[in-house]
Design a protein around this motif. Structure first.
Motif, PDB file in Angstrom:
ATOM      1  N   ASP A   1       5.506   6.170  -9.214  1.00 10.97           N
ATOM      2  CA  ASP A   1       4.936   7.021  -8.169  1.00 10.97           C
ATOM      3  C   ASP A   1       4.206   8.195  -8.810  1.00 10.97           C
ATOM      4  O   ASP A   1       4.516   9.372  -8.581  1.00 10.97           O
ATOM      5  CB  ASP A   1       6.033   7.515  -7.222  1.00 10.97           C
ATOM      6  N   ALA A   2       3.199   7.828  -9.634  1.00 11.05           N
ATOM      7  CA  ALA A   2       2.474   8.814 -10.433  1.00 11.05           C
ATOM      8  C   ALA A   2       1.911   9.954  -9.589  1.00 11.05           C
ATOM      9  O   ALA A   2       1.313   9.736  -8.533  1.00 11.05           O
ATOM     10  CB  ALA A   2       1.344   8.117 -11.191  1.00 11.05           C
ATOM     11  N   LYS A   3       2.096  11.175 -10.091  1.00 12.18           N
ATOM     12  CA  LYS A   3       1.575  12.368  -9.424  1.00 12.18           C
ATOM     13  C   LYS A   3       0.687  13.129 -10.407  1.00 12.18           C
ATOM     14  O   LYS A   3       0.710  12.892 -11.612  1.00 12.18           O
ATOM     15  CB  LYS A   3       2.721  13.281  -8.973  1.00 12.18           C
ATOM     16  N   GLY A   4      -0.088  14.096  -9.882  1.00 13.11           N
ATOM     17  CA  GLY A   4      -0.886  14.961 -10.738  1.00 13.11           C
ATOM     18  C   GLY A   4      -1.836  14.184 -11.626  1.00 13.11           C
ATOM     19  O   GLY A   4      -2.555  13.287 -11.173  1.00 13.11           O
ATOM     20  N   LEU A   5      -1.818  14.522 -12.922  1.00  9.08           N
ATOM     21  CA  LEU A   5      -2.728  13.862 -13.856  1.00  9.08           C
ATOM     22  C   LEU A   5      -2.445  12.368 -13.968  1.00  9.08           C
ATOM     23  O   LEU A   5      -3.368  11.575 -14.177  1.00  9.08           O
ATOM     24  CB  LEU A   5      -2.615  14.525 -15.242  1.00  9.08           C
TER      25      LEU A   5
ATOM     26  N   PRO B   1       0.785  -1.244   0.000  1.00  8.73           N
ATOM     27  CA  PRO B   1       0.000   0.000   0.000  1.00  8.73           C
ATOM     28  C   PRO B   1       0.807   1.279   0.000  1.00  8.73           C
ATOM     29  O   PRO B   1       0.485   2.229  -0.723  1.00  8.73           O
ATOM     30  CB  PRO B   1      -0.840  -0.126   1.281  1.00  8.73           C
ATOM     31  N   HIS B   2       1.901   1.341   0.796  1.00 14.63           N
ATOM     32  CA  HIS B   2       2.677   2.588   0.853  1.00 14.63           C
ATOM     33  C   HIS B   2       3.433   2.839  -0.455  1.00 14.63           C
ATOM     34  O   HIS B   2       3.924   3.945  -0.687  1.00 14.63           O
ATOM     35  CB  HIS B   2       3.665   2.550   2.023  1.00 14.63           C
ATOM     36  N   GLN B   3       3.488   1.804  -1.333  1.00 14.67           N
ATOM     37  CA  GLN B   3       4.190   1.965  -2.608  1.00 14.67           C
ATOM     38  C   GLN B   3       3.249   2.323  -3.746  1.00 14.67           C
ATOM     39  O   GLN B   3       3.651   3.003  -4.688  1.00 14.67           O
ATOM     40  CB  GLN B   3       4.948   0.680  -2.945  1.00 14.67           C
ATOM     41  N   HIS B   4       1.991   1.838  -3.686  1.00 15.18           N
ATOM     42  CA  HIS B   4       1.078   2.132  -4.788  1.00 15.18           C
ATOM     43  C   HIS B   4       0.047   3.208  -4.444  1.00 15.18           C
ATOM     44  O   HIS B   4      -0.496   3.866  -5.324  1.00 15.18           O
ATOM     45  CB  HIS B   4       0.378   0.870  -5.299  1.00 15.18           C
ATOM     46  N   GLY B   5      -0.227   3.416  -3.162  1.00  5.44           N
ATOM     47  CA  GLY B   5      -1.083   4.521  -2.738  1.00  5.44           C
ATOM     48  C   GLY B   5      -2.522   4.453  -3.197  1.00  5.44           C
ATOM     49  O   GLY B   5      -3.154   5.503  -3.397  1.00  5.44           O
TER      50      GLY B   5
ATOM     51  N   GLN C   1      -2.322  -5.429  -2.129  1.00  2.00           N
ATOM     52  CA  GLN C   1      -1.033  -5.786  -2.734  1.00  2.00           C
ATOM     53  C   GLN C   1      -1.204  -5.930  -4.235  1.00  2.00           C
ATOM     54  O   GLN C   1      -2.258  -6.319  -4.715  1.00  2.00           O
ATOM     55  CB  GLN C   1      -0.530  -7.108  -2.149  1.00  2.00           C
ATOM     56  N   MET C   2      -0.163  -5.585  -4.951  1.00  2.00           N
ATOM     57  CA  MET C   2      -0.079  -5.837  -6.390  1.00  2.00           C
ATOM     58  C   MET C   2       1.238  -6.552  -6.641  1.00  2.00           C
ATOM     59  O   MET C   2       2.236  -6.271  -5.975  1.00  2.00           O
ATOM     60  CB  MET C   2      -0.116  -4.529  -7.183  1.00  2.00           C
ATOM     61  N   GLY C   3       1.246  -7.473  -7.582  1.00  2.00           N
ATOM     62  CA  GLY C   3       2.482  -8.190  -7.847  1.00  2.00           C
ATOM     63  C   GLY C   3       2.593  -8.669  -9.284  1.00  2.00           C
ATOM     64  O   GLY C   3       1.602  -8.737 -10.020  1.00  2.00           O
TER      65      GLY C   3
END
Length: 287
Positions: free
Chosen positions: A148-152, A12-16, A22-24
């Motif tokens: 670590d996508a931000k914004g759009l 969770p702290h990695q994909h937000g 979890q993703m794998g």
């Protein structure tokens, strides 16, 4: 050059993303140790098999996922690889948490979050086809998450996940038993009769009266493996049975069309994670 095996797990702290436990993703060039019995508390798990064949034991049922298959494992359901390794191939998985306390999925209203997850939970526990159609979405989602996508891009990440889940649900509702065509029956019959020798793709193409190039593409789409991988897997499945009663590894190797016991051992380890001798010792101890 031999491709390296890779395995990525995103927490969770990695994909937000709320509700995503979890993703794998893994891409293995050889078998790895299998999964022991475990369960995900109040979380469903969606497995997208992209390439190869993978066995899953879910409750009292055994499932075999081929390239292109999707399996949704219900929340709180014990599952494993049923004593088999995580096999050579490629697979994505996503775990989704049930229960309001985990928040909203991709900022959907709580009611719609629960509706989507309820439908996915109801579609669980039997494989269905469609994973290859979703590969681009899966790759885009993982790329956005790892960057670590931000914004759009953070909006795009949630849109891609929602589309992935909705498309998964739609494919599950189209679920059909995959018909075993006459072409596949003929191919399987020919392979099983000729496992004692080298089998060439040209022969299989001639058997089905199509060009070699077309046959390779058709086979990959419909069987989830290349012809060579499929044939080797059948050889190793038969080898495992023979090694339980035949002492000579060399004899089993030559009987199944391998040109040396060394090459046989290499292929055997690739699909089982063990050498033939280790496999025999393990089975002998179990008895």
């Amino acid at each position: 050059m031999k491709k390296a095996s890779t395995r990525t797990v995103l927490l969770p702290h990695q994909h937000g993303i709320s509700r995503v436990q979890q993703m794998g993703h893994y891409r293995y060039s050889a078998a790895k140790p299998g999964l022991e019995n475990h369960f995900h508390q109040n979380s469903i798990e969606i497995c997208y098999c992209i390439d190869g064949v993978q066995q899953y034991s879910v409750g009292s049922r055994i499932h075999y996922l081929r390239g292109g298959d999707i399996l949704i494992i219900p929340a709180n359901q014990t599952h494993s690889t049923g004593g088999m390794p995580e096999e050579k191939g490629e697979l994505f998985w996503i775990q989704l948490q049930l229960g309001d306390r985990h928040g909203k999925l991709c900022h959907l209203p709580q009611e719609k979050t629960n509706l989507l997850l309820k439908h996915l939970q109801n579609a669980s526990n039997a494989p269905f086809f469609g994973g290859l159609q979703l590969k681009e979405l899966l790759m885009e989602l993982f790329t956005l998450v790892k960057q670590d996508a931000k914004g759009l891009d953070s909006i795009r990440k949630e849109v891609v996940l929602l589309r992935l889940l909705l498309d998964t649900l739609e494919l599950s509702q189209r679920r059909q038993e995959k018909e075993v065509s006459e072409r596949i029956r003929a191919i399987d019959g020919f392979i099983e009769k000729n496992l004692h020798r080298s089998i060439y793709v040209d022969e299989l193409a001639d058997l089905t009266q199509v060009s070699t190039g077309y046959f390779k593409a058709w086979f990959k789409i419909n069987m989830g493996n290349t012809p060579k991988e499929y044939i080797n897997r059948k050889r190793i499945d038969l080898a495992k049975k023979r090694l339980q009663r035949e002492i000579s590894v060399t004899k089993v190797a030559y009987d199944l069309g391998f040109n040396s016991s060394q090459y046989f051992s290499t292929v055997f380890r690739k699909y089982t994670g063990k050498s033939p001798k280790e496999y025999i010792q393990e089975k002998t101890k179990a008895e």
